[in-house]
Scaffold this motif. Structure first.
Motif, mmCIF file in Angstrom:
data_model
loop_
_atom_site.group_PDB
_atom_site.id
_atom_site.type_symbol
_atom_site.label_atom_id
_atom_site.label_comp_id
_atom_site.label_asym_id
_atom_site.label_seq_id
_atom_site.Cartn_x
_atom_site.Cartn_y
_atom_site.Cartn_z
ATOM 1 N N TRP A 348 39.758 19.042 -72.750
ATOM 2 C CA TRP A 348 40.811 18.258 -73.395
ATOM 3 C C TRP A 348 41.847 19.209 -73.966
ATOM 4 O O TRP A 348 41.505 20.268 -74.510
ATOM 5 C CB TRP A 348 40.255 17.407 -74.540
ATOM 6 N N HIS A 350 45.462 19.439 -76.512
ATOM 7 C CA HIS A 350 46.215 18.789 -77.578
ATOM 8 C C HIS A 350 47.629 18.489 -77.090
ATOM 9 O O HIS A 350 48.267 19.315 -76.428
ATOM 10 C CB HIS A 350 46.266 19.709 -78.797
ATOM 11 N N ASP A 353 51.313 13.892 -79.445
ATOM 12 C CA ASP A 353 50.935 12.679 -80.164
ATOM 13 C C ASP A 353 49.720 12.884 -81.048
ATOM 14 O O ASP A 353 49.093 11.917 -81.488
ATOM 15 C CB ASP A 353 50.652 11.544 -79.160
ATOM 16 N N ASN A 354 49.358 14.159 -81.264
ATOM 17 C CA ASN A 354 48.218 14.496 -82.115
ATOM 18 C C ASN A 354 46.912 13.944 -81.555
ATOM 19 O O ASN A 354 46.029 13.519 -82.300
ATOM 20 C CB ASN A 354 48.431 13.982 -83.548
ATOM 21 N N ARG A 355 46.821 13.954 -80.247
ATOM 22 C CA ARG A 355 45.610 13.525 -79.569
ATOM 23 C C ARG A 355 45.179 14.607 -78.588
ATOM 24 O O ARG A 355 45.955 15.488 -78.230
ATOM 25 C CB ARG A 355 45.843 12.215 -78.801
ATOM 26 N N THR A 371 40.091 9.760 -74.430
ATOM 27 C CA THR A 371 41.048 10.424 -75.307
ATOM 28 C C THR A 371 40.429 10.564 -76.699
ATOM 29 O O THR A 371 39.846 9.620 -77.223
ATOM 30 C CB THR A 371 42.354 9.621 -75.395
ATOM 31 N N PHE A 373 40.983 11.553 -80.712
ATOM 32 C CA PHE A 373 41.974 11.719 -81.767
ATOM 33 C C PHE A 373 41.561 12.872 -82.675
ATOM 34 O O PHE A 373 40.374 13.088 -82.947
ATOM 35 C CB PHE A 373 42.133 10.427 -82.563
ATOM 36 N N SER A 374 42.561 13.594 -83.138
ATOM 37 C CA SER A 374 42.279 14.814 -83.894
ATOM 38 C C SER A 374 41.658 14.544 -85.257
ATOM 39 O O SER A 374 41.182 15.471 -85.910
ATOM 40 C CB SER A 374 43.565 15.625 -84.078
ATOM 41 N N ASP A 376 39.040 12.713 -85.600
ATOM 42 C CA ASP A 376 37.625 12.453 -85.368
ATOM 43 C C ASP A 376 36.796 13.481 -86.138
ATOM 44 O O ASP A 376 37.124 14.669 -86.155
ATOM 45 C CB ASP A 376 37.315 12.541 -83.867
ATOM 46 N N GLN A 668 55.193 6.179 -81.705
ATOM 47 C CA GLN A 668 54.833 6.619 -80.363
ATOM 48 C C GLN A 668 55.698 5.894 -79.341
ATOM 49 O O GLN A 668 56.070 4.728 -79.534
ATOM 50 C CB GLN A 668 53.358 6.326 -80.063
#
Length: 702
Positions: A348, A350, A353-355, A371, A373-374, A376, A668
């Motif tokens: 993955w 980065h 979109d901060n994902r 996907t 998310f940061s 998590d 977004q």
């Protein structure tokens, strides 16, 4: 001639000679190392003499006496090595207690040599052969027993760490001298050496060579820096196992033919074919090869990996990936999988979109599209550069801290660890690896190596990311230079219009002036349109944010495009959609997306702008039934600056700037599209609270 003894002695002498060459080439002058080399040399010479005596016993008259003398020299060499080892390990205390035993062994060896040489006929002394043999065999029996006792004392008085380093040596010496004790005990009892025991003795000495080699590797303080490539060991062991297997299959086939009666020949042929097929299946098994490598690394090497080779191979693979970011993502994934012997994994990366989105996948993870998310919880240790082991449905985040794994990970029960790819303090990417083919759990050594590889991979990703940012900056510089030329043309247009304004008060009633004024304005409009066509950009200056109703903004944007074909329609699914933003910028974004939708849709198609709200967000959806875009274009080109499909009609920065403006507002810009069916662009912004007008500076988009 004893063929078995001759062949065994020859092979064993070859093995000892090979070990001797390794010891000599790696020796750095340590006294224990020198005594170890001398003992190995004495064993090699003794086995050569043993082989000569077995091949051609009549080559020299006193060959048996020479073999016995060489054997005593061999025993003296190992005794000298044990004495040096005892002094080094016990600082003299153990040597004082064992001094009498050592002296007794030396005396027995000296008496044996003296008696054999004196009665061999060289000096004319004649004695009863049986009496001589019995005395010599007794001396050699006691000598072998004394060496075994010394070895036992060395091992007994060693510490736990010390036993780890010398246990193979003790096994080897006990095997050599224990077998000698058995040989001479039988000879003393029956007054003659048993031929079978005498022949097997050479094989026993050859079998201990690997144990002596392991001892040399484990005791680097002896300045014996021996290195044998894992690849060589792996292939040698594999070939040896395959050879022994084929010998066993051949032997079994022989007995099938011998006892199979009328079916013996057919059974033997069928069994041989079955054996070869089974061997081919085992050889082609990657899991079996992986387990063999793990076994060899665990039992024959101090470290699990050859770090120099792993580092060079990993760096070479990343270097050959070039500047292709997508190719580098997959190369990193496959290179780390190969180091860990993992059958697959996911990488993955980065995004803005901060994902973390899937950038590469391999093996059984090829269909993974999850996907992450940061925010998590699993990213907390990853951001600190820690590896997260996946164990029994839970991820050990840190000591005493445990968090449940993402639900989608339950579809991949073979997952073993999340590996962070960190550059400085920035988490660039995350790797999820499948369990290695050997099914071994990750160790601290694996963690250290994976962390190092992750840091190295991060440097390549950061380098390419920086190169792309530099390239983008250079493109903006070119864009700014183009703007300078356009500003020059704009000044000419302003000069024309200013002239009209200046003369209007004096000549406004003249028909010819009015006609010229319209012509000048028309010319100015034409020039402005040409400039706008060559430079389409959104206002990029800092703005003040305030409460804006997206329903009103979208309505004005649709109204501005009402003359287009097809004419955009609007659907207001809510009465108000209040957000924080700059009205002019938001209207420009919506107008740009509407214009793109109109240009992509035929005159008989439809373009719809829909505004709706949910619990936390306001959404503006712009739908069209146009040509649509494929997945590759969406992922790689849509939001890439200066990349356009309109040729000279566009600069390729509209979608790029639109997303930057929306992201700067905490929102977004999402896209869904199917080729031939149309596209849906969704502007998602957080709702503002109804009430007081809010003002704060927006991030400059550049």
């Amino acid at each position: 001639m004893n063929h078995f003894a001759a062949i065994g002695a020859s092979l064993s002498a070859t093995l000892f000679a090979f070990l001797l060459a390794l010891l000599v080439t790696s020796h750095r002058g340590n006294p224990i190392g020198r005594s170890f080399i001398f003992a190995t040399l004495a064993s090699t010479i003794w086995l050569v003499g043993y082989a000569l005596y077995s091949w051609i016993p009549t080559y020299f008259v006193h060959s048996f006496a020479a073999v016995v003398v060489l054997e005593v020299v061999r025993d003296a060499g190992w005794l000298m090595f044990l004495v040096a080892l005892i002094r080094e390990r016990s600082e003299g205390e153990l040597y004082s207690r064992l001094r009498k035993l050592i002296v007794a062994c030396i005396a027995l060896q000296a008496l044996s040599v003296t008696l054999v040489v004196a009665t061999s006929g060289i000096f004319g002394i004649a004695m009863e052969p049986e009496s001589i043999r019995k005395i010599v065999f007794s001396f050699l029996l006691l000598n072998a027993l004394g060496v075994v006792l010394l070895v036992e004392q060395v091992f007994r008085n060693a510490s736990n760490d010390g036993r780890w380093s010398i246990k193979h040596l003790c096994l080897a010496l006990i095997a050599i001298h224990g077998f000698d004790f058995y040989l001479y005990a039988d000879a003393v009892l029956f007054r003659v050496i048993d031929g079978d025991i005498w022949s097997a003795r050479t094989v026993v000495n050859g079998l201990v060579v690997p144990l002596l080699a392991i001892t040399a590797v484990r005791n680097r303080q002896w300045d014996l820096d021996i290195f044998v490539s894992r690849r060589v060991v792996f292939h040698t062991v594999s070939v040896s196992i395959a050879g022994l297997y084929l010998l066993a299959v051949s032997g079994a086939g022989y007995y099938l033919q011998l006892f199979g009666g009328d079916w013996g020949g057919a059974l033997r042929t069928s069994f041989l074919v079955f054996g070869v097929l089974l061997l081919a299946t085992l050889i082609s098994s990657t899991q079996l090869r992986s387990r063999l490598r793990l076994f060899l690394s665990k039992h024959f090497y101090r470290n699990k990996y050859e770090y120099g080779e792993q580092w060079l191979n990993f760096t070479q693979r990343l270097a050959t990936a070039g500047n292709d970011l997508d190719g580098l993502d997959r190369t990193i994934l496959l290179a780390v999988c190969d180091v860990l012997d993992s059958p697959g994994g996911v990488l993955w990366k980065h995004n803005e979109d901060n994902r973390f989105v899937v950038a590469a996948a391999a093996g059984g993870y090829s269909n993974c599209d999850a996907t992450i998310f940061s925010d998590d919880p699993i990213f907390q240790p990853l951001a600190r550069g820690e590896i997260v082991d996946v164990v029994a449905g839970e991820a050990a985040l840190s000591v005493g801290e445990v968090a449940p794994l993402p639900s989608w990970l339950l579809n991949y029960p073979q997952a073993t660890a999340f590996v962070p790819i960190v550059h400085g303090e920035e988490l660039l990417a995350v790797l999820l690896l499948a369990r290695s083919r050997s099914l071994a759990a990750l160790t601290a050594e694996d963690h250290d190596l994976l962390n190092t590889l992750g840091r190295q991979a991060a440097s390549y990703l950061a380098l390419i990311k920086t190169s792309e940012a530099l390239s983008e900056a250079e493109q903006f510089e070119t864009f700014n230079r183009l703007s300078a030329f356009l500003v020059h043309d704009l000044k000419n247009v302003i000069a024309q219009l200013s002239l009209i304004v200046t003369n209007a008060e004096r000549h406004r009633h003249r028909a010819d002036f009015v006609e010229d004024a319209f012509l000048t304005v028309g010319d100015a409009v034409e020039k402005m349109n040409r400039m706008l066509a060559s430079l389409k950009q959104i206002d990029m200056t800092p703005k003040t944010l305030m409460r804006v109703d997206l329903c009103e903004v979208a309505g004005r944007a649709v109204e501005r495009k009402c003359s287009q074909v097809p004419q955009p329609a609007i659907d207001l699914a809510c009465e108000q959609a209040p957000v924080h933003g700059n009205e002019e910028q938001l209207q420009s974004v919506i107008e740009h997306l509407l214009q793109n939708a109109v240009e992509a849709t035929p005159g008989t198609g439809e373009v719809l702008c829909k505004v709706r709200t949910d619990e936390q967000s306001a959404v503006v959806e712009i739908r069209d039934t146009g040509s649509g875009m494929d997945q590759e274009f969406l992922e790689r080109r849509l939001f890439k600056p200066f990349d356009t499909t309109k040729g000279k009609a566009g600069m390729g920065i509209g979608a790029y700037e639109s997303r930057h403006i929306v992201n700067a507002l905490g929102g977004q810009l999402l896209v869904r599209s199917d080729v031939g069916k149309g596209s849906v662009f969704s502007i998602v912004l957080p709702l503002s609270e109804i009430g007081e007008q809010v003002r704060f500076p927006v991030r400059q988009v550049s």
